[in-house]
Design a protein around this motif. Structure first.
Motif, PDB file in Angstrom:
ATOM      1  N   THR A  38       0.845  -1.191   0.000  1.00 20.37           N
ATOM      2  CA  THR A  38       0.000   0.000   0.000  1.00 20.37           C
ATOM      3  C   THR A  38       0.880   1.241   0.000  1.00 20.37           C
ATOM      4  OG1 THR A  38      -0.158  -0.010   2.422  1.00 20.37           O
ATOM      5  CG2 THR A  38      -1.905  -1.135   1.211  1.00 20.37           C
ATOM      6  N   ILE A  39       0.403   2.277  -0.670  1.00 20.12           N
ATOM      7  CA  ILE A  39       1.143   3.539  -0.769  1.00 20.12           C
ATOM      8  C   ILE A  39       0.192   4.683  -0.441  1.00 20.12           C
ATOM      9  CG2 ILE A  39       2.488   5.049  -2.267  1.00 20.12           C
ATOM     10  CD1 ILE A  39       3.059   2.533  -4.006  1.00 20.12           C
ATOM     11  N   LEU A  40       0.563   5.514   0.505  1.00 21.74           N
ATOM     12  CA  LEU A  40      -0.261   6.662   0.885  1.00 21.74           C
ATOM     13  C   LEU A  40       0.296   7.930   0.282  1.00 21.74           C
ATOM     14  CD1 LEU A  40      -2.612   7.810   2.597  1.00 21.74           C
ATOM     15  CD2 LEU A  40      -0.962   8.086   4.469  1.00 21.74           C
ATOM     16  N   GLN A  41      -0.543   8.680  -0.420  1.00 17.64           N
ATOM     17  CA  GLN A  41      -0.209   9.968  -0.977  1.00 17.64           C
ATOM     18  C   GLN A  41      -1.114  11.020  -0.330  1.00 17.64           C
ATOM     19  OE1 GLN A  41      -0.585   9.176  -5.206  1.00 17.64           O
ATOM     20  NE2 GLN A  41       1.518   8.397  -5.312  1.00 17.64           N
ATOM     21  N   PRO A  42      -0.903  12.325  -0.576  1.00 18.51           N
ATOM     22  CA  PRO A  42      -1.676  13.358   0.117  1.00 18.51           C
ATOM     23  C   PRO A  42      -3.186  13.120   0.158  1.00 18.51           C
ATOM     24  CG  PRO A  42       0.084  14.393  -1.105  1.00 18.51           C
ATOM     25  CD  PRO A  42       0.138  12.932  -1.448  1.00 18.51           C
ATOM     26  N   ASP A  43      -3.828  12.914  -0.983  1.00 19.40           N
ATOM     27  CA  ASP A  43      -5.271  12.669  -1.023  1.00 19.40           C
ATOM     28  C   ASP A  43      -5.624  11.396  -1.774  1.00 19.40           C
ATOM     29  OD1 ASP A  43      -6.211  14.972   0.406  1.00 19.40           O
ATOM     30  OD2 ASP A  43      -5.620  16.182  -1.328  1.00 19.40           O
ATOM     31  N   GLN A  44      -4.620  10.572  -1.998  1.00 21.35           N
ATOM     32  CA  GLN A  44      -4.847   9.330  -2.729  1.00 21.35           C
ATOM     33  C   GLN A  44      -4.154   8.168  -2.038  1.00 21.35           C
ATOM     34  OE1 GLN A  44      -3.454  10.446  -6.732  1.00 21.35           O
ATOM     35  NE2 GLN A  44      -5.570  10.305  -7.435  1.00 21.35           N
ATOM     36  N   GLY A  45      -4.557   6.985  -2.430  1.00 22.21           N
ATOM     37  CA  GLY A  45      -3.919   5.781  -1.926  1.00 22.21           C
ATOM     38  C   GLY A  45      -3.835   4.750  -3.027  1.00 22.21           C
ATOM     39  N   ILE A  46      -2.824   3.912  -2.979  1.00 24.06           N
ATOM     40  CA  ILE A  46      -2.645   2.856  -3.966  1.00 24.06           C
ATOM     41  C   ILE A  46      -2.527   1.522  -3.235  1.00 24.06           C
ATOM     42  CG2 ILE A  46      -1.140   1.913  -5.766  1.00 24.06           C
ATOM     43  CD1 ILE A  46      -0.237   4.792  -6.343  1.00 24.06           C
ATOM     44  N   ALA A  47      -3.257   0.547  -3.728  1.00 26.56           N
ATOM     45  CA  ALA A  47      -3.162  -0.804  -3.191  1.00 26.56           C
ATOM     46  C   ALA A  47      -2.725  -1.732  -4.316  1.00 26.56           C
ATOM     47  CB  ALA A  47      -4.498  -1.263  -2.624  1.00 26.56           C
ATOM     48  N   LEU A  48      -1.647  -2.457  -4.092  1.00 25.57           N
ATOM     49  CA  LEU A  48      -1.199  -3.491  -5.016  1.00 25.57           C
ATOM     50  C   LEU A  48      -1.579  -4.832  -4.405  1.00 25.57           C
ATOM     51  CD1 LEU A  48       2.348  -2.088  -5.883  1.00 25.57           C
ATOM     52  CD2 LEU A  48       0.205  -1.757  -7.149  1.00 25.57           C
ATOM     53  N   TYR A  49      -2.106  -5.729  -5.227  1.00 19.34           N
ATOM     54  CA  TYR A  49      -2.622  -6.983  -4.672  1.00 19.34           C
ATOM     55  C   TYR A  49      -2.798  -8.018  -5.775  1.00 19.34           C
ATOM     56  CZ  TYR A  49      -6.990  -5.001  -6.486  1.00 19.34           C
ATOM     57  OH  TYR A  49      -7.948  -4.440  -7.287  1.00 19.34           O
TER      58      TYR A  49
END
Length: 218
Positions: A156-167
């Motif tokens: 998981t990657i947290l950005q200012p107003d976004q997030g990314i989930a790799l799975y």
């Protein structure tokens, strides 16, 4: 429906009965009057058992998955965990897992309302794969049996107003039945876990902005 790949970069009543005993009897000889005394009383209490202030909880109906006999019944709506509401990497992971529980619920019930509440219409994959087909199934009275979709979050990657989930995801075999119970088609299980990416937007809570299949590394 599901096995496709795209290239991307990244919930007182106490009744008291009072009995008064009055002594009354006859005698051949008169007797001197005596001071009257209060008649003895006997109090009998007959109270009903206390009534519970809360109603008896009804047993939760057992979920029945869809089959050739009919669509799923009593399928519970997934509840978003508190962790999935947090703007953090742990929150991204919890939300992505929750979203896949919603996907499974949608497949089983043809009820798209819960998943729509956390999906932005910018997510083409969400609409074309997990929302629109099941709205159509509901209108037609058809249903799916099987699926058993699972997601394993790898990063998981947290950005200012976004997030990314790799799975990675896996999907079991699915069978489509028409409204009269006629077998319409079979969707095979995925042969191996498929790598995916989910892009999230935080707007007072996480929303799915896009989902993409990733190229596997050779």
């Amino acid at each position: 429906m599901f096995a496709k790949f795209k290239k991307v970069m990244l919930v007182f009543c106490s009744g008291a009965l009072v009995l008064t005993a009055a002594g009354c009897g006859g005698s051949a000889d008169p007797v001197e009057p005596t001071k009257s005394s209060p008649a003895p009383t006997t109090t009998a209490t007959n109270s009903p058992p206390p009534v519970s202030s809360s109603p008896t909880a009804k047993p939760t109906p057992t979920p029945v998955p869809g089959s050739s006999k009919g669509p799923a019944k009593n399928w519970p709506v997934p509840k978003m965990p508190d962790a999935a509401m947090k703007k953090s990497e742990a929150g991204i992971k919890a939300f992505a897992e929750y979203y896949y529980a919603l996907i499974e619920y949608t497949i089983q019930t043809n009820d798209t309302k819960p998943i729509k509440q956390v999906t932005k219409r910018t997510c083409v994959e969400c609409g074309s794969t997990y929302i629109d087909p099941f709205d159509n199934n509901k209108k037609a009275g058809s249903w799916l049996a099987g699926a058993d979709i699972k997601a394993v979050i790898t990063k998981t990657i947290l950005q200012p107003d976004q997030g990314i989930a790799l799975y990675t995801t896996t999907q079991g075999e699915m069978t489509l039945y028409m409204s009269d119970g006629t077998l319409q088609g079979v969707f095979p299980a995925t042969p191996k876990p498929a790598p995916m990416m989910m892009l999230l937007k935080f707007e007072k809570g996480w929303l799915v902005e896009s989902m993409e299949y990733l190229d596997e590394k050779s």
